[in-house]
Write an enzyme that holds these catalytic residues in place. Structure first.
Site, PDB file in Angstrom:
ATOM      1  N   GLU A 122       0.852  -1.202   0.000  1.00 22.96           N
ATOM      2  CA  GLU A 122       0.000   0.000   0.000  1.00 22.96           C
ATOM      3  C   GLU A 122       0.885   1.249   0.000  1.00 22.96           C
ATOM      4  O   GLU A 122       2.010   1.229   0.498  1.00 22.96           O
ATOM      5  CB  GLU A 122      -0.875   0.029   1.261  1.00 22.96           C
ATOM      6  CG  GLU A 122      -2.231  -0.627   1.103  1.00 22.96           C
ATOM      7  CD  GLU A 122      -3.223   0.229   0.310  1.00 22.96           C
ATOM      8  OE1 GLU A 122      -2.791   1.130  -0.455  1.00 22.96           O
ATOM      9  OE2 GLU A 122      -4.436  -0.013   0.430  1.00 22.96           O
ATOM     10  N   ASP A 126      -4.708   4.811   6.089  1.00 26.56           N
ATOM     11  CA  ASP A 126      -5.308   5.999   6.707  1.00 26.56           C
ATOM     12  C   ASP A 126      -6.214   5.516   7.846  1.00 26.56           C
ATOM     13  O   ASP A 126      -5.768   5.305   8.965  1.00 26.56           O
ATOM     14  CB  ASP A 126      -6.075   6.747   5.614  1.00 26.56           C
ATOM     15  CG  ASP A 126      -6.343   8.192   5.950  1.00 26.56           C
ATOM     16  OD1 ASP A 126      -6.667   8.460   7.115  1.00 26.56           O
ATOM     17  OD2 ASP A 126      -6.243   9.046   5.071  1.00 26.56           O
TER      18      ASP A 126
HETATM   19  C1  PRP Z   1      -5.960   5.162  -0.721  1.00 23.15           C
HETATM   20  C2  PRP Z   1      -4.791   4.255  -0.379  1.00 23.15           C
HETATM   21  C3  PRP Z   1      -5.420   3.131   0.349  1.00 23.15           C
HETATM   22  C4  PRP Z   1      -6.624   3.771   1.013  1.00 23.15           C
HETATM   23  C5  PRP Z   1      -6.333   3.992   2.457  1.00 23.15           C
HETATM   24  O1  PRP Z   1      -6.562   4.717  -1.896  1.00 23.15           O
HETATM   25  O2  PRP Z   1      -4.120   3.840  -1.540  1.00 23.15           O
HETATM   26  O3  PRP Z   1      -5.814   2.099  -0.522  1.00 23.15           O
HETATM   27  O4  PRP Z   1      -6.858   5.035   0.383  1.00 23.15           O
HETATM   28  O5  PRP Z   1      -7.446   4.591   3.102  1.00 23.15           O
HETATM   29  P1  PRP Z   1      -8.129   3.942   4.377  1.00 23.15           P
HETATM   30  O6  PRP Z   1      -7.032   3.402   5.264  1.00 23.15           O
HETATM   31  O7  PRP Z   1      -8.855   5.105   5.014  1.00 23.15           O
HETATM   32  O8  PRP Z   1      -9.061   2.873   3.922  1.00 23.15           O
HETATM   33  P2  PRP Z   1      -7.626   5.607  -2.691  1.00 23.15           P
HETATM   34  O9  PRP Z   1      -8.993   5.060  -2.427  1.00 23.15           O
HETATM   35  O10 PRP Z   1      -7.424   7.057  -2.391  1.00 23.15           O
HETATM   36  O11 PRP Z   1      -7.272   5.277  -4.187  1.00 23.15           O
HETATM   37  P3  PRP Z   1      -5.907   5.570  -5.012  1.00 23.15           P
HETATM   38  O12 PRP Z   1      -4.854   4.622  -4.474  1.00 23.15           O
HETATM   39  O13 PRP Z   1      -6.281   5.286  -6.404  1.00 23.15           O
HETATM   40  O14 PRP Z   1      -5.525   7.006  -4.762  1.00 23.15           O
END
Ligand code: PRP
Length: 202
Positions: A122, A126
């Site tokens: 990852e 978050d």
């Molecule tokens: C981001 C990141 C994780 C997720 C983390 O992806 O790559 O997969 O958010 O967030 P969380 O811990 O609150 O679940 P995003 O959905 O922004 O897509 P991207 O990678 O295409 O930017």
């Protein structure tokens, strides 16, 4: 803005670290958290740990699109052992920028991971909700082992705890961009990682 205080200088063209640097777009940013050079140094250390921990084992890296592209690319090339790669794309339903933990698979693995050593990659953890879903989903496919590496983690934003074997950096709960992390699709190819200036998103 006077850029004299920024820690980045653009290297000569042709250098691997040329490209968009924080100093080039300083009006969009508040401050640099990690330079490309610092990211590279940290990744090299993690790659050495992974080489050691998976010695003698076949390893499959599973990158989570889109943000993890940079991490998988650089981590895999910092490793000295062979690995294979596969990708998942997922969509998280939520309000605004907050994920809800309700996740839909947009692109599944092309690999059958049963009996394989799998390392999820990852860019950022978050709330942890996306990763929690992924770990449960992939664990149900009965891999030989399942671990997680993330480049960034926001401990103060976590609403669910997921075990992460390899963490690049724990960072404050701020809006950060660069090295795969985007705002409205932009800044992913920023080589450094920086906080976004409030006037960009307010
Ligand atoms: C981001 C990141 C994780 C997720 C983390 O992806 O790559 O997969 O958010 O967030 P969380 O811990 O609150 O679940 P995003 O959905 O922004 O897509 P991207 O990678 O295409 O930017």
């Amino acid at each position: 803005m006077d850029n004299s205080g920024w820690r980045i200088r653009r290297p000569a063209r042709g250098c691997r670290l040329s490209g968009v640097r924080a100093a080039d777009i300083s009006e969009d940013l508040s401050h640099v958290l990690y330079t490309a050079e610092e990211l590279s140094t940290r990744l090299a250390a993690i790659a050495a740990d992974i080489d050691r921990d998976y010695a003698g084992k076949d390893l499959l890296l599973v990158g989570v699109l889109n943000g993890a592209i940079m991490v998988v690319s650089d981590l895999s090339r910092a490793m000295t052992k062979h690995c294979t790669m596969d990708w998942m794309a997922i969509s998280s339903y939520g309000s605004g920028t907050k994920s809800s933990g309700v996740v839909r698979i947009l692109k599944d693995l092309t690999t059958d991971i049963t009996g394989k050593h799998v390392l999820i990659i990852e860019d950022i953890v978050d709330t942890g909700l996306t990763l929690s879903y992924l770990v449960h989903n992939l664990a149900s496919r009965e891999p030989a082992s399942l671990q997680v590496m993330t480049m960034f983690r926001k401990p103060d934003a976590a609403t669910t705890v997921v075990e992460v074997a390899y963490v690049g950096f724990d960072i404050p709960n701020e809006f950060v961009v660069g090295y795969g992390l985007d705002y409205a699709g932009r800044y992913r190819n920023l080589a450094d990682v920086a906080t976004l200036a409030p006037h960009i998103y307010s």
